[in-house]
Scaffold this active site. Structure first.
Site, PDB file in Angstrom:
ATOM      1  N   ASP A  48     -16.561   5.150  14.480  1.00  0.00           N
ATOM      2  CA  ASP A  48     -15.723   5.107  14.295  1.00  0.00           C
ATOM      3  C   ASP A  48     -15.185   4.689  13.837  1.00  0.00           C
ATOM      4  O   ASP A  48     -14.207   3.418  14.811  1.00  0.00           O
ATOM      5  CB  ASP A  48     -14.529   6.114  14.368  1.00  0.00           C
ATOM      6  CG  ASP A  48     -13.300   6.748  13.278  1.00  0.00           C
ATOM      7  OD1 ASP A  48     -12.630   5.555  12.197  1.00  0.00           O
ATOM      8  OD2 ASP A  48     -12.630   7.393  12.900  1.00  0.00           O
ATOM      9  N   LYS A  70      -5.985  11.060   0.992  1.00  0.00           N
ATOM     10  CA  LYS A  70      -6.177   9.560   1.205  1.00  0.00           C
ATOM     11  C   LYS A  70      -6.758   8.852   0.728  1.00  0.00           C
ATOM     12  O   LYS A  70      -8.151   8.588   1.130  1.00  0.00           O
ATOM     13  CB  LYS A  70      -5.795  10.059   2.853  1.00  0.00           C
ATOM     14  CG  LYS A  70      -6.183   8.476   3.199  1.00  0.00           C
ATOM     15  CD  LYS A  70      -6.419   8.241   4.879  1.00  0.00           C
ATOM     16  CE  LYS A  70      -6.916   7.819   6.137  1.00  0.00           C
ATOM     17  NZ  LYS A  70      -7.565   7.608   7.315  1.00  0.00           N
ATOM     18  N   SER A 113     -12.931   1.848  10.676  1.00  0.00           N
ATOM     19  CA  SER A 113     -12.086   1.884  10.224  1.00  0.00           C
ATOM     20  C   SER A 113     -12.934   0.674   8.914  1.00  0.00           C
ATOM     21  O   SER A 113     -13.296  -0.459   8.407  1.00  0.00           O
ATOM     22  CB  SER A 113     -11.137   1.145   9.438  1.00  0.00           C
ATOM     23  OG  SER A 113     -10.224   1.301   8.276  1.00  0.00           O
ATOM     24  N   ALA A 114     -13.180   1.441   7.015  1.00  0.00           N
ATOM     25  CA  ALA A 114     -13.491   0.851   6.128  1.00  0.00           C
ATOM     26  C   ALA A 114     -12.346  -0.727   5.887  1.00  0.00           C
ATOM     27  O   ALA A 114     -12.419  -1.368   5.320  1.00  0.00           O
ATOM     28  CB  ALA A 114     -13.990   1.283   5.391  1.00  0.00           C
ATOM     29  N   ASP A 115     -11.471  -0.991   7.018  1.00  0.00           N
ATOM     30  CA  ASP A 115     -11.150  -1.847   6.459  1.00  0.00           C
ATOM     31  C   ASP A 115     -11.380  -2.949   6.668  1.00  0.00           C
ATOM     32  O   ASP A 115     -10.960  -4.329   6.493  1.00  0.00           O
ATOM     33  CB  ASP A 115      -9.158  -1.844   7.397  1.00  0.00           C
ATOM     34  CG  ASP A 115      -8.177  -0.139   6.522  1.00  0.00           C
ATOM     35  OD1 ASP A 115      -8.718  -0.533   5.673  1.00  0.00           O
ATOM     36  OD2 ASP A 115      -7.169  -0.109   7.074  1.00  0.00           O
ATOM     37  N   VAL A 163      -5.554   0.495   3.128  1.00  0.00           N
ATOM     38  CA  VAL A 163      -5.319  -1.144   3.448  1.00  0.00           C
ATOM     39  C   VAL A 163      -6.858  -1.464   2.234  1.00  0.00           C
ATOM     40  O   VAL A 163      -6.975  -2.574   1.798  1.00  0.00           O
ATOM     41  CB  VAL A 163      -5.417  -1.914   5.085  1.00  0.00           C
ATOM     42  CG1 VAL A 163      -5.535  -3.140   5.105  1.00  0.00           C
ATOM     43  CG2 VAL A 163      -4.553  -1.213   6.043  1.00  0.00           C
ATOM     44  N   LYS A 166      -2.287  -1.217  15.780  1.00  0.00           N
ATOM     45  CA  LYS A 166      -1.847  -0.365  16.657  1.00  0.00           C
ATOM     46  C   LYS A 166      -2.948   0.080  18.297  1.00  0.00           C
ATOM     47  O   LYS A 166      -4.134   0.143  17.590  1.00  0.00           O
ATOM     48  CB  LYS A 166      -1.823   1.814  16.410  1.00  0.00           C
ATOM     49  CG  LYS A 166      -0.083   1.568  15.574  1.00  0.00           C
ATOM     50  CD  LYS A 166      -0.234   3.289  14.832  1.00  0.00           C
ATOM     51  CE  LYS A 166       1.315   3.411  14.944  1.00  0.00           C
ATOM     52  NZ  LYS A 166       0.565   3.592  12.952  1.00  0.00           N
ATOM     53  N   GLU A 172       0.856  -1.269   0.162  1.00  0.00           N
ATOM     54  CA  GLU A 172      -0.318   0.119   0.519  1.00  0.00           C
ATOM     55  C   GLU A 172       1.126   1.707   0.180  1.00  0.00           C
ATOM     56  O   GLU A 172       1.777   1.636   0.391  1.00  0.00           O
ATOM     57  CB  GLU A 172      -1.202   0.325   1.338  1.00  0.00           C
ATOM     58  CG  GLU A 172      -0.116   0.629   2.535  1.00  0.00           C
ATOM     59  CD  GLU A 172      -0.642   0.823   3.631  1.00  0.00           C
ATOM     60  OE1 GLU A 172      -1.660   1.919   3.540  1.00  0.00           O
ATOM     61  OE2 GLU A 172      -1.318   0.586   5.056  1.00  0.00           O
TER      62      GLU A 172
END
Ligand code: PSU
Ligand code: MN
Length: 315
Positions: free
Chosen positions: A138, A86, A140-142, A106, A159, A25
């Site tokens: 919130d 991004k 992540s779309a990951d 990602v 993390k 990525e």
């Protein structure tokens, strides 16, 4: 409309020949390191994949074209350019329609890798459920992408800027195998252990390849998280890093930072609070993951697992 999707010839040929290819990525490089450090990291990733016997395929958006297999100069353009978007799943069409340059997350890298027929992808850490999700929602779309796109993602876990227990719950709900690479707990990026058990473990690249092959043979369409702890000597002091993260989460809240800005903001604050240390660890784990991803693709090729067929009509 201009071409919205392109696979570099060398990468296309390697995929067609069944040769090992690793997707990489660009968000972690372009938005994770200041230039020229970002360029060194990109070269380190490229070298690690090649040294482990595979072909690297950086993914990014160049003037609106989602590209699998960026040339060195193209990686540099994304790593040093200003105004580089991004790009996650929801941003791909807008980047393409407006002809922007973008670094892929990602999620977006998985989409492009799968479309190209690449089964394995190396990154630093995946996005996840953010702390304070009850208020912000919130996530992540990951995580959604891992639930729907069959690409194995080699990472150092996530993390602890994130809510790691909830991130694991979400992955379980979406049916994503989280596999410890020579470990029984989820690595937490800068530190080798989070104390959270992973449901599955493999001890080497061959075992990881067999798991990927079985997932495919069963027709399961979720991705796989291969969680690889950073090298022993590179790990940071857990107390110090936790303090830096607490501080970062607090200042993000106070500054009202949210949406796609939140992850880069937190990463910047943590880098600031730890001096060069967090960046050095970040670079080391990225390169380490690239090597393991290459080993896994070599093992997959050894099992005779074909890459996904190339979709029709793309050029
Ligand atoms: N976590 C990291 N380093 C990173 C990212 C996440 O430790 O560089 C990047 C990756 O590209 C990841 C993205 O896909 O941030 C997730 O952003 P968001 O939380 O906005 O979905
Ligand atoms: Mn988010």
């Amino acid at each position: 409309m201009e071409t919205v999707f392109r696979i570099a010839d060398e990468v296309r040929d390697a995929i067609s020949a069944g040769a090992p290819v690793v997707a990489l990525e660009t968000t972690a490089v372009a938005h994770g390191f200041p230039s020229p450090r970002s360029l060194e990291v990109a070269s380190g990733l490229d070298r690690a994949v090649r040294e482990h016997g595979a072909l690297p395929a950086f993914v990014g958006v160049l003037a609106g074209t989602v590209t699998v297999g960026l040339e060195r100069a193209e990686v540099e353009r994304l790593a040093t350019g200003s105004g580089v978007m991004k790009v996650s799943r929801r941003d791909l069409a807008a980047a393409a329609a407006t002809g922007r340059d973008g670094a892929t997350t990602v999620a977006a890298t998985m989409i492009a890798a799968h479309r190209a027929g690449i089964a394995v992808f190396a990154t630093g850490g995946i996005g996840g459920v953010h702390r304070g999700v009850d208020e912000t929602l919130d996530i992540s779309a990951d995580l959604e992408e891992l639930g729907r796109t069959p690409v194995a993602v080699v990472c150092a876990g996530a993390k602890s800027i994130l809510d790691l227990p909830r991130t694991m719950e979400y992955l379980e709900t979406r049916g994503v195998p989280v596999v410890g690479y020579d470990t029984d707990t989820l690595p937490a990026f800068y530190v080798r252990e989070s104390g959270i058990a992973v449901p599955h473990r493999v001890d080497d690249a061959e075992a990881a390849a067999r798991l990927i092959a079985a997932q495919r043979a069963l027709g399961l369409t979720a991705g796989i998280v291969v969680a690889n702890p950073l090298p022993e000597g590179e790990a940071l002091d857990p107390v110090r890093i936790e303090a830096a993260i607490e501080g970062a989460v607090g200042s993000a809240r106070a500054a009202g930072i949210g949406g796609k800005e939140l992850t880069p903001y937190l990463l910047d604050r943590v880098a600031e609070a730890t001096g060069g240390e967090s960046l050095a660890a970040n670079a080391a784990l990225l390169v380490n993951n690239a090597g393991v991803a290459a080993d896994i693709t070599v093992a997959l090729a050894g099992l005779g697992v074909e890459n996904a067929p190339l979709p029709r009509g793309e050029g």
